[in-house]
Design a protein around this motif. Structure first.
Motif, PDB file in Angstrom:
ATOM      1  N   ASP A 168       4.741  -5.243   0.103  1.00  0.00           N
ATOM      2  CA  ASP A 168       3.421  -5.321  -0.524  1.00  0.00           C
ATOM      3  C   ASP A 168       2.346  -4.802   0.416  1.00  0.00           C
ATOM      4  N   PHE A 169       2.400  -5.207   1.688  1.00  0.00           N
ATOM      5  CA  PHE A 169       1.375  -4.747   2.621  1.00  0.00           C
ATOM      6  C   PHE A 169       1.575  -3.278   2.957  1.00  0.00           C
ATOM      7  N   SER A 170       2.798  -2.789   2.892  1.00  0.00           N
ATOM      8  CA  SER A 170       3.027  -1.353   3.090  1.00  0.00           C
ATOM      9  C   SER A 170       2.277  -0.558   2.018  1.00  0.00           C
ATOM     10  N   LYS A 171       2.252  -1.082   0.793  1.00  0.00           N
ATOM     11  CA  LYS A 171       1.489  -0.435  -0.285  1.00  0.00           C
ATOM     12  C   LYS A 171       0.000  -0.477   0.022  1.00  0.00           C
ATOM     13  N   THR A 172      -0.463  -1.601   0.564  1.00  0.00           N
ATOM     14  CA  THR A 172      -1.872  -1.714   0.965  1.00  0.00           C
ATOM     15  C   THR A 172      -2.200  -0.669   2.030  1.00  0.00           C
ATOM     16  N   LEU A 173      -1.330  -0.525   3.035  1.00  0.00           N
ATOM     17  CA  LEU A 173      -1.557   0.485   4.073  1.00  0.00           C
ATOM     18  C   LEU A 173      -1.660   1.877   3.457  1.00  0.00           C
ATOM     19  N   SER A 174      -0.771   2.186   2.532  1.00  0.00           N
ATOM     20  CA  SER A 174      -0.771   3.500   1.895  1.00  0.00           C
ATOM     21  C   SER A 174      -2.088   3.754   1.161  1.00  0.00           C
ATOM     22  N   THR A 175      -2.552   2.774   0.417  1.00  0.00           N
ATOM     23  CA  THR A 175      -3.815   2.889  -0.319  1.00  0.00           C
ATOM     24  C   THR A 175      -4.985   3.075   0.637  1.00  0.00           C
ATOM     25  N   ARG A 176      -5.013   2.301   1.705  1.00  0.00           N
ATOM     26  CA  ARG A 176      -6.121   2.381   2.664  1.00  0.00           C
ATOM     27  C   ARG A 176      -6.064   3.673   3.484  1.00  0.00           C
ATOM     28  N   MET A 177      -4.845   4.168   3.780  1.00  0.00           N
ATOM     29  CA  MET A 177      -4.714   5.466   4.461  1.00  0.00           C
ATOM     30  C   MET A 177      -5.366   6.552   3.611  1.00  0.00           C
ATOM     31  N   ASP A 178      -5.099   6.531   2.309  1.00  0.00           N
ATOM     32  CA  ASP A 178      -5.682   7.512   1.404  1.00  0.00           C
ATOM     33  C   ASP A 178      -7.209   7.386   1.403  1.00  0.00           C
ATOM     34  N   TYR A 179      -7.701   6.162   1.327  1.00  0.00           N
ATOM     35  CA  TYR A 179      -9.154   5.935   1.327  1.00  0.00           C
ATOM     36  C   TYR A 179      -9.801   6.481   2.600  1.00  0.00           C
ATOM     37  N   PHE A 180      -9.260   6.118   3.745  1.00  0.00           N
ATOM     38  CA  PHE A 180      -9.872   6.554   5.009  1.00  0.00           C
ATOM     39  C   PHE A 180      -9.666   8.045   5.269  1.00  0.00           C
ATOM     40  N   SER A 181      -8.668   8.653   4.652  1.00  0.00           N
ATOM     41  CA  SER A 181      -8.429  10.088   4.816  1.00  0.00           C
ATOM     42  C   SER A 181      -9.308  10.926   3.886  1.00  0.00           C
ATOM     43  N   ASN A 182      -9.617  10.399   2.698  1.00  0.00           N
ATOM     44  CA  ASN A 182     -10.220  11.238   1.662  1.00  0.00           C
ATOM     45  C   ASN A 182     -11.577  10.812   1.149  1.00  0.00           C
ATOM     46  N   ASN A 183     -11.992   9.580   1.385  1.00  0.00           N
ATOM     47  CA  ASN A 183     -13.244   9.102   0.820  1.00  0.00           C
ATOM     48  C   ASN A 183     -14.353   9.162   1.868  1.00  0.00           C
TER      49      ASN A 183
END
Length: 143
Positions: free
Chosen positions: A112-127
């Motif tokens: 579950d937290f691995s999914k959170t990391l993936s979502t936050r990686m995308d946010y910090f990379s693209n937003n």
């Protein structure tokens, strides 16, 4: 295989991240394919109580950033173009979210937290909102 320019979708990307306790990885996420997890495991193996609590290591055109807090390591791999402030903001975000989710001191892997990391990686990379400096410059330009 190795990491290369074809393995990422944009020039400023967080490519891999993890949360670990000692050398035990509790959550991780990656973008694309490559050997980031084995490099990260090697870095974890070299960290100890006397290691710098916050550091960036450069390796083959990429950067590995980590923070160590209360026995946990928060680590990410980025393209070298990613500003350190973005990488460390991501790590702070990961730390805050991990502590909120697992105040009980989880010691086993969390998909579950691995999914959170993936979502936050995308946010910090693209937003652009993830970068306070860019966001503040935008607000100043609007004035």
């Amino acid at each position: 295989s190795t990491w290369g320019p074809l393995h990422c979708h944009c020039p400023m990307t967080i490519l891999y991240s993890l949360v670990a306790r000692g050398q035990t990885i509790l959550a991780d996420a990656s973008v694309g394919s490559g050997n980031a997890s084995s490099i990260a495991a090697s870095i974890l193996g070299r960290l100890g109580p006397d290691s710098e609590p916050r550091l960036t290591l450069a390796l083959k055109g990429y950067q590995f950033h980590y923070t160590m807090v209360d026995g946990h390591v928060y680590l990410c791999m980025t393209d070298e173009q990613v500003p350190r402030r973005i990488a460390f903001a991501f790590l702070q975000d990961a730390q805050t979210r991990w502590r909120a989710a697992y105040a009980d001191g989880r010691t086993t892997y969390s998909s579950d937290f691995s999914k959170t990391l993936s979502t936050r990686m995308d946010y910090f990379s693209n937003n652009p909102e993830a970068d306070r400096i860019t966001r503040l410059k935008g607000e100043i330009d609007e004035v």
